[in-house]
Design a protein around this motif. Structure first.
Motif, PDB file in Angstrom:
ATOM      1  N   PRO A  99       0.846  -1.200   0.000  1.00 12.66           N
ATOM      2  CA  PRO A  99       0.000   0.000   0.000  1.00 12.66           C
ATOM      3  C   PRO A  99       0.877   1.245   0.000  1.00 12.66           C
ATOM      4  CG  PRO A  99      -0.716  -1.585   1.658  1.00 12.66           C
ATOM      5  CD  PRO A  99       0.630  -2.033   1.186  1.00 12.66           C
ATOM      6  N   ARG A 100       0.537   2.181  -0.875  1.00 19.10           N
ATOM      7  CA  ARG A 100       1.359   3.381  -1.009  1.00 19.10           C
ATOM      8  C   ARG A 100       0.504   4.635  -0.923  1.00 19.10           C
ATOM      9  NH1 ARG A 100       3.388   3.119  -6.405  1.00 19.10           N
ATOM     10  NH2 ARG A 100       4.129   5.205  -5.907  1.00 19.10           N
ATOM     11  N   LEU A 101       1.085   5.674  -0.336  1.00 22.16           N
ATOM     12  CA  LEU A 101       0.409   6.957  -0.169  1.00 22.16           C
ATOM     13  C   LEU A 101       1.458   7.985   0.205  1.00 22.16           C
ATOM     14  CD1 LEU A 101      -1.278   7.040   3.343  1.00 22.16           C
ATOM     15  CD2 LEU A 101       0.075   5.111   2.584  1.00 22.16           C
ATOM     16  N   CYS A 102       1.026   9.240   0.364  1.00 26.26           N
ATOM     17  CA  CYS A 102       1.950  10.260   0.848  1.00 26.26           C
ATOM     18  C   CYS A 102       2.436   9.858   2.229  1.00 26.26           C
ATOM     19  CB  CYS A 102       1.252  11.612   0.916  1.00 26.26           C
ATOM     20  SG  CYS A 102       2.237  12.905   1.714  1.00 26.26           S
ATOM     21  N   ASN A 103       3.726  10.023   2.485  1.00 24.94           N
ATOM     22  CA  ASN A 103       4.312   9.611   3.754  1.00 24.94           C
ATOM     23  C   ASN A 103       4.268  10.701   4.825  1.00 24.94           C
ATOM     24  OD1 ASN A 103       6.318   6.834   3.631  1.00 24.94           O
ATOM     25  ND2 ASN A 103       5.350   7.555   1.759  1.00 24.94           N
ATOM     26  N   HIS A 104       3.759  11.875   4.480  1.00 24.82           N
ATOM     27  CA  HIS A 104       3.608  12.978   5.445  1.00 24.82           C
ATOM     28  C   HIS A 104       4.870  13.125   6.304  1.00 24.82           C
ATOM     29  CE1 HIS A 104      -0.587  13.674   4.393  1.00 24.82           C
ATOM     30  NE2 HIS A 104      -0.661  12.371   4.248  1.00 24.82           N
ATOM     31  N   CYS A 105       5.970  13.321   5.615  1.00 30.71           N
ATOM     32  CA  CYS A 105       7.296  13.310   6.232  1.00 30.71           C
ATOM     33  C   CYS A 105       7.498  14.468   7.213  1.00 30.71           C
ATOM     34  CB  CYS A 105       8.369  13.389   5.151  1.00 30.71           C
ATOM     35  SG  CYS A 105       8.173  12.180   3.822  1.00 30.71           S
ATOM     36  N   ASP A 106       8.354  14.235   8.194  1.00 27.72           N
ATOM     37  CA  ASP A 106       8.751  15.310   9.102  1.00 27.72           C
ATOM     38  C   ASP A 106       9.698  16.287   8.412  1.00 27.72           C
ATOM     39  OD1 ASP A 106       7.235  14.422  11.226  1.00 27.72           O
ATOM     40  OD2 ASP A 106       8.853  13.228  12.096  1.00 27.72           O
ATOM     41  N   GLU A 107      10.440  15.795   7.431  1.00 32.29           N
ATOM     42  CA  GLU A 107      11.345  16.635   6.640  1.00 32.29           C
ATOM     43  C   GLU A 107      10.995  16.453   5.169  1.00 32.29           C
ATOM     44  OE1 GLU A 107      13.422  18.750   7.890  1.00 32.29           O
ATOM     45  OE2 GLU A 107      13.251  18.125   9.986  1.00 32.29           O
ATOM     46  N   PRO A 108       9.834  16.910   4.743  1.00 29.96           N
ATOM     47  CA  PRO A 108       9.361  16.645   3.377  1.00 29.96           C
ATOM     48  C   PRO A 108      10.180  17.362   2.318  1.00 29.96           C
ATOM     49  CG  PRO A 108       7.904  18.187   4.487  1.00 29.96           C
ATOM     50  CD  PRO A 108       8.873  17.707   5.522  1.00 29.96           C
ATOM     51  N   ALA A 109      10.534  16.625   1.271  1.00 26.98           N
ATOM     52  CA  ALA A 109      11.297  17.220   0.175  1.00 26.98           C
ATOM     53  C   ALA A 109      10.445  18.139  -0.676  1.00 26.98           C
ATOM     54  CB  ALA A 109      11.886  16.103  -0.693  1.00 26.98           C
ATOM     55  N   CYS A 110       9.123  17.977  -0.595  1.00 28.53           N
ATOM     56  CA  CYS A 110       8.227  18.758  -1.443  1.00 28.53           C
ATOM     57  C   CYS A 110       8.034  20.184  -0.956  1.00 28.53           C
ATOM     58  CB  CYS A 110       6.871  18.058  -1.540  1.00 28.53           C
ATOM     59  SG  CYS A 110       6.119  17.687   0.072  1.00 28.53           S
ATOM     60  N   VAL A 111       8.197  20.422   0.325  1.00 29.48           N
ATOM     61  CA  VAL A 111       7.918  21.753   0.889  1.00 29.48           C
ATOM     62  C   VAL A 111       8.922  22.811   0.440  1.00 29.48           C
ATOM     63  CG1 VAL A 111       7.771  23.095   3.025  1.00 29.48           C
ATOM     64  CG2 VAL A 111       6.629  20.879   2.868  1.00 29.48           C
ATOM     65  N   PRO A 112      10.235  22.589   0.560  1.00 23.58           N
ATOM     66  CA  PRO A 112      11.169  23.664   0.219  1.00 23.58           C
ATOM     67  C   PRO A 112      11.225  24.002  -1.266  1.00 23.58           C
ATOM     68  CG  PRO A 112      12.361  21.650   0.747  1.00 23.58           C
ATOM     69  CD  PRO A 112      10.936  21.411   1.124  1.00 23.58           C
ATOM     70  N   VAL A 113      10.785  23.108  -2.149  1.00 24.85           N
ATOM     71  CA  VAL A 113      10.881  23.396  -3.583  1.00 24.85           C
ATOM     72  C   VAL A 113       9.680  24.171  -4.102  1.00 24.85           C
ATOM     73  CG1 VAL A 113      12.279  21.331  -3.987  1.00 24.85           C
ATOM     74  CG2 VAL A 113       9.790  21.217  -4.284  1.00 24.85           C
ATOM     75  N   THR A 216      13.885  11.666   4.995  1.00 27.90           N
ATOM     76  CA  THR A 216      12.726  12.561   5.098  1.00 27.90           C
ATOM     77  C   THR A 216      11.918  12.290   6.365  1.00 27.90           C
ATOM     78  OG1 THR A 216      11.375  11.028   3.812  1.00 27.90           O
ATOM     79  CG2 THR A 216      12.515  12.771   2.593  1.00 27.90           C
ATOM     80  N   HIS A 217      12.247  11.225   7.076  1.00 30.48           N
ATOM     81  CA  HIS A 217      11.567  10.839   8.308  1.00 30.48           C
ATOM     82  C   HIS A 217      10.059  10.685   8.090  1.00 30.48           C
ATOM     83  CE1 HIS A 217      15.371  11.537  10.293  1.00 30.48           C
ATOM     84  NE2 HIS A 217      15.390  12.777   9.845  1.00 30.48           N
ATOM     85  N   PRO A 218       9.675   9.659   7.332  1.00 37.09           N
ATOM     86  CA  PRO A 218       8.257   9.450   7.010  1.00 37.09           C
ATOM     87  C   PRO A 218       7.437   9.121   8.256  1.00 37.09           C
ATOM     88  CG  PRO A 218       9.712   8.129   5.608  1.00 37.09           C
ATOM     89  CD  PRO A 218      10.535   8.639   6.736  1.00 37.09           C
ATOM     90  N   ASN A 219       6.135   9.397   8.167  1.00 35.42           N
ATOM     91  CA  ASN A 219       5.205   9.042   9.231  1.00 35.42           C
ATOM     92  C   ASN A 219       4.243   7.945   8.792  1.00 35.42           C
ATOM     93  OD1 ASN A 219       5.828  10.822  11.554  1.00 35.42           O
ATOM     94  ND2 ASN A 219       5.490  12.431  10.046  1.00 35.42           N
ATOM     95  N   VAL A 220       4.644   7.204   7.772  1.00 32.11           N
ATOM     96  CA  VAL A 220       3.952   5.980   7.373  1.00 32.11           C
ATOM     97  C   VAL A 220       4.944   4.836   7.569  1.00 32.11           C
ATOM     98  CG1 VAL A 220       2.884   4.682   5.498  1.00 32.11           C
ATOM     99  CG2 VAL A 220       2.434   7.128   5.732  1.00 32.11           C
ATOM    100  N   PHE A 221       4.583   3.893   8.427  1.00 31.27           N
ATOM    101  CA  PHE A 221       5.460   2.789   8.790  1.00 31.27           C
ATOM    102  C   PHE A 221       4.849   1.466   8.342  1.00 31.27           C
ATOM    103  CE2 PHE A 221       5.849   6.264  11.783  1.00 31.27           C
ATOM    104  CZ  PHE A 221       7.220   6.455  11.900  1.00 31.27           C
ATOM    105  N   TYR A 222       5.718   0.506   8.040  1.00 31.10           N
ATOM    106  CA  TYR A 222       5.260  -0.793   7.552  1.00 31.10           C
ATOM    107  C   TYR A 222       5.751  -1.916   8.458  1.00 31.10           C
ATOM    108  CZ  TYR A 222       4.173   1.632   3.177  1.00 31.10           C
ATOM    109  OH  TYR A 222       3.663   2.495   2.236  1.00 31.10           O
ATOM    110  N   ILE A 223       4.841  -2.812   8.791  1.00 30.38           N
ATOM    111  CA  ILE A 223       5.192  -4.042   9.485  1.00 30.38           C
ATOM    112  C   ILE A 223       5.260  -5.149   8.438  1.00 30.38           C
ATOM    113  CG2 ILE A 223       4.475  -5.751  11.207  1.00 30.38           C
ATOM    114  CD1 ILE A 223       2.903  -3.535  12.604  1.00 30.38           C
TER     115      ILE A 223
END
Length: 251
Positions: A99-113, A216-223
């Motif tokens: 399952p894939r989705l936005c990872n809502h990262c703590d350090e998102p690469a999308c924000v500064p650009v 990027t320190h994602p907030n989506v984790f996988y078991i």
């Protein structure tokens, strides 16, 4: 599922609907520099998701629920489940769901650009959102995302992506994909609450994230994430339109 919902509703009390900024596909008042600076000091829940791949059956209920809930245009996806065949020497091929989705990262690469500040981290709860009233559709954030989680909405002509169903969570509901997951593979809640379902899953299981080398320190984790899939963030979604629709298109 019920326990997940109770824990989430208990934590949502610290989130106010008035604090909601705009999300992809909607408009809202602009944010001041003071507001943005105050985000770091904000207290409250920090939302994240834990996906238990041992329970994912690839049914695509999450994909369909997301499309219906967020009016995602045809051919685009805010979330979906990619299906892979893993082949190892001396072993039978095995099917693996991702399952894939936005990872809502703590350090998102999308924000500064983003040249206009349309992509931002939501104050207090940590979602990465898009202010549609500011977005100019340049696509820089789409290119910068290391998880292939963004697209330009062909109908609105602005950047679009998973928002953790921010409009639902602000009202005390779970994201549509979590609510609909028939196997209970998707779990959502407050990472700052040690008693939440997601925190307990992280404490009790070995977890992994996609593309950890990007830092990027994602907030989506996988078991149960197979190491062979940790870098697989692109590919054709497993969900396709119904056969009747395909027949109409090719007629």
């Amino acid at each position: 599922m019920a326990t997940n919902r109770r824990d989430f509703l208990r934590s949502i009390g610290t989130v106010t609907m008035g604090a909601a900024a705009s999300v992809a596909g909607a408009s809202s008042p602009a944010r001041s520099a003071t507001d943005t600076a105050g985000a770091a000091a904000a207290k409250g829940p920090h939302h994240g998701m834990v996906v238990d791949l041992r329970k994912c059956i690839g049914c695509q209920a999450c994909t369909v629920a997301c499309i219906m809930e967020n009016d995602v245009p045809e051919g685009a996806f805010r979330t979906h489940v990619s299906v892979y065949e893993i082949v190892r020497e001396g072993k039978d091929p095995a099917m693996a769901m991702l399952p894939r989705l936005c990872n809502h990262c703590d350090e998102p690469a999308c924000v500064p650009v983003c040249p206009v500040g349309a992509t931002f981290k939501q104050e207090g709860t940590g979602e990465v959102l898009v202010d549609a009233s500011r977005c100019v559709g340049c696509g820089y954030c789409v290119q910068a995302c290391p998880y292939d989680a963004r697209f330009i909405n062909e109908e609105t002509q602005v950047a679009d992506k998973c928002t953790f169903c921010f409009h639902r969570t602000s009202a005390g509901l779970l994201p549509a994909c979590v609510e609909t997951c028939v196997g209970g593979a998707r779990n959502f809640g407050d990472l700052n609450d040690p008693d939440s379902v997601v925190s307990k899953l992280l404490a009790e299981n070995a977890v992994a994230v996609l593309r950890p080398e990007m830092k990027t320190h994602p907030n989506v984790f996988y078991i149960g994430l197979d190491q062979a899939l940790s870098g697989r963030v692109a590919g054709e979604p497993a969900y396709h339109p119904p056969f009747t629709q395909l027949e109409e298109e090719t007629a």
